[in-house]
Design a protein around this motif. Structure first.
Motif, PDB file in Angstrom:
ATOM      1  N   TYR A 173     -23.365  29.051  28.089  1.00  0.00           N
ATOM      2  CA  TYR A 173     -23.795  30.176  27.935  1.00  0.00           C
ATOM      3  C   TYR A 173     -23.513  30.892  29.238  1.00  0.00           C
ATOM      4  O   TYR A 173     -23.198  30.551  30.160  1.00  0.00           O
ATOM      5  CB  TYR A 173     -25.448  29.941  27.867  1.00  0.00           C
ATOM      6  N   LEU A 174     -23.581  32.269  28.959  1.00  0.00           N
ATOM      7  CA  LEU A 174     -23.278  33.329  29.922  1.00  0.00           C
ATOM      8  C   LEU A 174     -24.357  34.462  29.910  1.00  0.00           C
ATOM      9  O   LEU A 174     -24.418  35.079  28.986  1.00  0.00           O
ATOM     10  CB  LEU A 174     -21.916  33.846  29.997  1.00  0.00           C
ATOM     11  N   GLN A 175     -25.407  34.354  31.007  1.00  0.00           N
ATOM     12  CA  GLN A 175     -26.367  35.254  30.859  1.00  0.00           C
ATOM     13  C   GLN A 175     -26.002  36.267  31.703  1.00  0.00           C
ATOM     14  O   GLN A 175     -25.916  36.147  32.855  1.00  0.00           O
ATOM     15  CB  GLN A 175     -27.599  34.598  31.419  1.00  0.00           C
ATOM     16  N   MET A 176     -26.006  37.473  31.077  1.00  0.00           N
ATOM     17  CA  MET A 176     -25.327  38.635  31.807  1.00  0.00           C
ATOM     18  C   MET A 176     -26.442  39.749  31.947  1.00  0.00           C
ATOM     19  O   MET A 176     -26.887  40.259  30.859  1.00  0.00           O
ATOM     20  CB  MET A 176     -24.226  39.458  31.326  1.00  0.00           C
ATOM     21  N   ASN A 177     -26.933  40.102  33.177  1.00  0.00           N
ATOM     22  CA  ASN A 177     -28.132  40.925  33.391  1.00  0.00           C
ATOM     23  C   ASN A 177     -27.565  42.186  34.317  1.00  0.00           C
ATOM     24  O   ASN A 177     -26.245  41.832  34.812  1.00  0.00           O
ATOM     25  CB  ASN A 177     -29.135  40.118  34.437  1.00  0.00           C
ATOM     26  N   SER A 178     -28.063  43.263  34.299  1.00  0.00           N
ATOM     27  CA  SER A 178     -27.737  44.626  35.027  1.00  0.00           C
ATOM     28  C   SER A 178     -26.063  44.885  34.803  1.00  0.00           C
ATOM     29  O   SER A 178     -25.413  44.999  35.675  1.00  0.00           O
ATOM     30  CB  SER A 178     -27.834  44.030  36.745  1.00  0.00           C
ATOM     31  N   LEU A 179     -26.055  44.958  33.618  1.00  0.00           N
ATOM     32  CA  LEU A 179     -24.637  45.360  32.904  1.00  0.00           C
ATOM     33  C   LEU A 179     -24.149  46.511  33.565  1.00  0.00           C
ATOM     34  O   LEU A 179     -24.910  47.339  33.528  1.00  0.00           O
ATOM     35  CB  LEU A 179     -24.540  45.025  31.722  1.00  0.00           C
ATOM     36  N   LEU A 180     -22.973  46.664  33.822  1.00  0.00           N
ATOM     37  CA  LEU A 180     -22.308  47.813  34.301  1.00  0.00           C
ATOM     38  C   LEU A 180     -21.335  48.117  33.390  1.00  0.00           C
ATOM     39  O   LEU A 180     -20.524  47.469  32.856  1.00  0.00           O
ATOM     40  CB  LEU A 180     -21.471  47.544  35.722  1.00  0.00           C
ATOM     41  N   PRO A 181     -20.958  49.603  33.434  1.00  0.00           N
ATOM     42  CA  PRO A 181     -19.780  49.981  32.442  1.00  0.00           C
ATOM     43  C   PRO A 181     -18.356  49.278  32.856  1.00  0.00           C
ATOM     44  O   PRO A 181     -17.881  48.829  31.892  1.00  0.00           O
ATOM     45  CB  PRO A 181     -19.448  51.433  32.540  1.00  0.00           C
ATOM     46  N   GLU A 182     -18.189  48.854  33.985  1.00  0.00           N
ATOM     47  CA  GLU A 182     -17.110  48.231  34.112  1.00  0.00           C
ATOM     48  C   GLU A 182     -16.982  46.601  33.802  1.00  0.00           C
ATOM     49  O   GLU A 182     -16.002  45.827  33.902  1.00  0.00           O
ATOM     50  CB  GLU A 182     -16.857  48.060  35.807  1.00  0.00           C
ATOM     51  N   ASP A 183     -18.088  46.029  33.403  1.00  0.00           N
ATOM     52  CA  ASP A 183     -18.261  44.847  32.777  1.00  0.00           C
ATOM     53  C   ASP A 183     -17.620  44.827  31.067  1.00  0.00           C
ATOM     54  O   ASP A 183     -17.631  43.776  30.527  1.00  0.00           O
ATOM     55  CB  ASP A 183     -19.667  44.161  32.561  1.00  0.00           C
ATOM     56  N   THR A 184     -17.324  45.933  30.674  1.00  0.00           N
ATOM     57  CA  THR A 184     -16.871  46.047  29.259  1.00  0.00           C
ATOM     58  C   THR A 184     -15.460  45.516  29.210  1.00  0.00           C
ATOM     59  O   THR A 184     -14.515  45.571  30.124  1.00  0.00           O
ATOM     60  CB  THR A 184     -16.618  47.524  28.983  1.00  0.00           C
ATOM     61  N   ALA A 185     -15.295  44.546  28.364  1.00  0.00           N
ATOM     62  CA  ALA A 185     -14.158  43.851  28.286  1.00  0.00           C
ATOM     63  C   ALA A 185     -14.319  42.870  26.909  1.00  0.00           C
ATOM     64  O   ALA A 185     -15.418  42.512  26.314  1.00  0.00           O
ATOM     65  CB  ALA A 185     -13.865  42.858  29.455  1.00  0.00           C
ATOM     66  N   VAL A 186     -13.275  42.167  26.557  1.00  0.00           N
ATOM     67  CA  VAL A 186     -13.189  41.080  25.593  1.00  0.00           C
ATOM     68  C   VAL A 186     -13.579  39.606  26.329  1.00  0.00           C
ATOM     69  O   VAL A 186     -12.853  39.691  27.605  1.00  0.00           O
ATOM     70  CB  VAL A 186     -12.110  40.819  24.857  1.00  0.00           C
ATOM     71  N   TYR A 187     -14.501  38.868  26.103  1.00  0.00           N
ATOM     72  CA  TYR A 187     -14.983  37.766  26.976  1.00  0.00           C
ATOM     73  C   TYR A 187     -14.320  36.434  25.944  1.00  0.00           C
ATOM     74  O   TYR A 187     -14.962  36.394  25.077  1.00  0.00           O
ATOM     75  CB  TYR A 187     -16.447  37.761  27.001  1.00  0.00           C
ATOM     76  N   TYR A 188     -13.867  35.714  26.739  1.00  0.00           N
ATOM     77  CA  TYR A 188     -13.148  34.368  26.202  1.00  0.00           C
ATOM     78  C   TYR A 188     -13.743  33.299  26.793  1.00  0.00           C
ATOM     79  O   TYR A 188     -13.939  33.105  28.030  1.00  0.00           O
ATOM     80  CB  TYR A 188     -11.617  34.367  26.481  1.00  0.00           C
ATOM     81  N   CYS A 189     -14.102  32.435  26.017  1.00  0.00           N
ATOM     82  CA  CYS A 189     -14.549  31.059  26.192  1.00  0.00           C
ATOM     83  C   CYS A 189     -13.413  29.969  26.431  1.00  0.00           C
ATOM     84  O   CYS A 189     -12.255  29.916  25.865  1.00  0.00           O
ATOM     85  CB  CYS A 189     -15.549  30.580  25.392  1.00  0.00           C
ATOM     86  N   ASN A 190     -13.341  29.321  27.593  1.00  0.00           N
ATOM     87  CA  ASN A 190     -12.461  28.310  27.905  1.00  0.00           C
ATOM     88  C   ASN A 190     -13.152  27.018  28.100  1.00  0.00           C
ATOM     89  O   ASN A 190     -14.114  26.862  28.721  1.00  0.00           O
ATOM     90  CB  ASN A 190     -11.646  28.754  28.956  1.00  0.00           C
ATOM     91  N   ALA A 191     -12.366  25.782  27.697  1.00  0.00           N
ATOM     92  CA  ALA A 191     -12.705  24.576  27.822  1.00  0.00           C
ATOM     93  C   ALA A 191     -11.409  24.004  28.457  1.00  0.00           C
ATOM     94  O   ALA A 191     -10.317  24.029  27.846  1.00  0.00           O
ATOM     95  CB  ALA A 191     -12.996  23.817  26.435  1.00  0.00           C
ATOM     96  N   GLY A 192     -11.778  23.285  29.665  1.00  0.00           N
ATOM     97  CA  GLY A 192     -10.575  22.409  30.298  1.00  0.00           C
ATOM     98  C   GLY A 192     -10.686  21.319  30.470  1.00  0.00           C
ATOM     99  O   GLY A 192     -12.026  20.796  30.575  1.00  0.00           O
ATOM    100  N   GLY A 193      -9.667  20.305  30.547  1.00  0.00           N
ATOM    101  CA  GLY A 193      -9.945  18.910  30.647  1.00  0.00           C
ATOM    102  C   GLY A 193     -10.450  18.466  29.609  1.00  0.00           C
ATOM    103  O   GLY A 193     -11.415  17.595  29.593  1.00  0.00           O
ATOM    104  N   VAL A 194     -10.201  18.960  28.452  1.00  0.00           N
ATOM    105  CA  VAL A 194     -10.687  18.104  27.289  1.00  0.00           C
ATOM    106  C   VAL A 194     -10.193  16.861  26.735  1.00  0.00           C
ATOM    107  O   VAL A 194      -8.995  16.849  26.565  1.00  0.00           O
ATOM    108  CB  VAL A 194     -10.708  19.382  26.038  1.00  0.00           C
ATOM    109  N   ARG A 195     -11.041  15.937  26.515  1.00  0.00           N
ATOM    110  CA  ARG A 195     -10.362  14.714  25.914  1.00  0.00           C
ATOM    111  C   ARG A 195     -10.886  14.453  24.654  1.00  0.00           C
ATOM    112  O   ARG A 195     -12.215  14.576  24.465  1.00  0.00           O
ATOM    113  CB  ARG A 195     -10.813  13.519  27.069  1.00  0.00           C
ATOM    114  N   THR A 196     -10.057  14.370  23.831  1.00  0.00           N
ATOM    115  CA  THR A 196     -10.664  13.968  22.221  1.00  0.00           C
ATOM    116  C   THR A 196     -10.859  12.362  22.040  1.00  0.00           C
ATOM    117  O   THR A 196     -11.278  12.233  21.018  1.00  0.00           O
ATOM    118  CB  THR A 196      -9.565  14.587  21.477  1.00  0.00           C
ATOM    119  N   SER A 197     -10.410  11.467  23.003  1.00  0.00           N
ATOM    120  CA  SER A 197     -10.634  10.105  22.694  1.00  0.00           C
ATOM    121  C   SER A 197     -10.736   9.605  23.639  1.00  0.00           C
ATOM    122  O   SER A 197     -10.258   9.663  25.017  1.00  0.00           O
ATOM    123  CB  SER A 197      -9.254   9.764  21.905  1.00  0.00           C
TER     124      SER A 197
END
Length: 123
Positions: free
Chosen positions: A79-103
């Motif tokens: 989760y990402l809780q974003m408070n006191s947002l500013l116009p410069e926070d405008t963007a496409v936000y991408y989630c990333n998962a690193g070091g993923v093991r499937t087995s």
């Protein structure tokens, strides 16, 4: 195959708040880090915040004190809780998962990206 699905983006006025969520699904044994990146028009993608499976966090200087990242390991959700947002926070936000093991048997680490969710902050 592992997929990330983001939710929670939208339009908000400056000073407002939004909460983003990203759920990982598929064949998952473990995920080392989960995080959020963003890309504004004409700019490079940048790290916003990242959290390890043990709860260690790091933030971009521009969001420290305003954004909070958290994680539910049982649900493979970040989760990402974003408070006191500013116009410069405008963007496409991408989630990333690193070091993923499937087995537990196969030692192979993946990096997975979500499709992105748009956050627009009006002045």
């Amino acid at each position: 195959q592992v997929q990330l699905v983001e939710s929670g983006g939208g339009l908000v006025q400056a000073g407002g708040s939004l909460r983003l969520a990203c759920a990982a699904s598929g064949s998952i044994f473990s995920i080392a880090t989960m995080g959020w990146y963003r890309q504004a028009p004409g700019k490079q993608r940048e790290l916003v915040a990242r959290i390890s499976s043990g709860g260690s966090t790091n933030y971009a200087d521009s969001v420290k004190g305003r954004f909070t990242i958290s994680r539910d390991n049982a649900k493979n959700t970040v989760y990402l809780q974003m408070n006191s947002l500013l116009p410069e926070d405008t963007a496409v936000y991408y989630c990333n998962a690193g070091g993923v093991r499937t087995s537990i048997v196969i030692v192979r680490y993946l990096e997975v990206w979500g499709q992105g969710t748009l956050v627009t902050v009006s002045s």
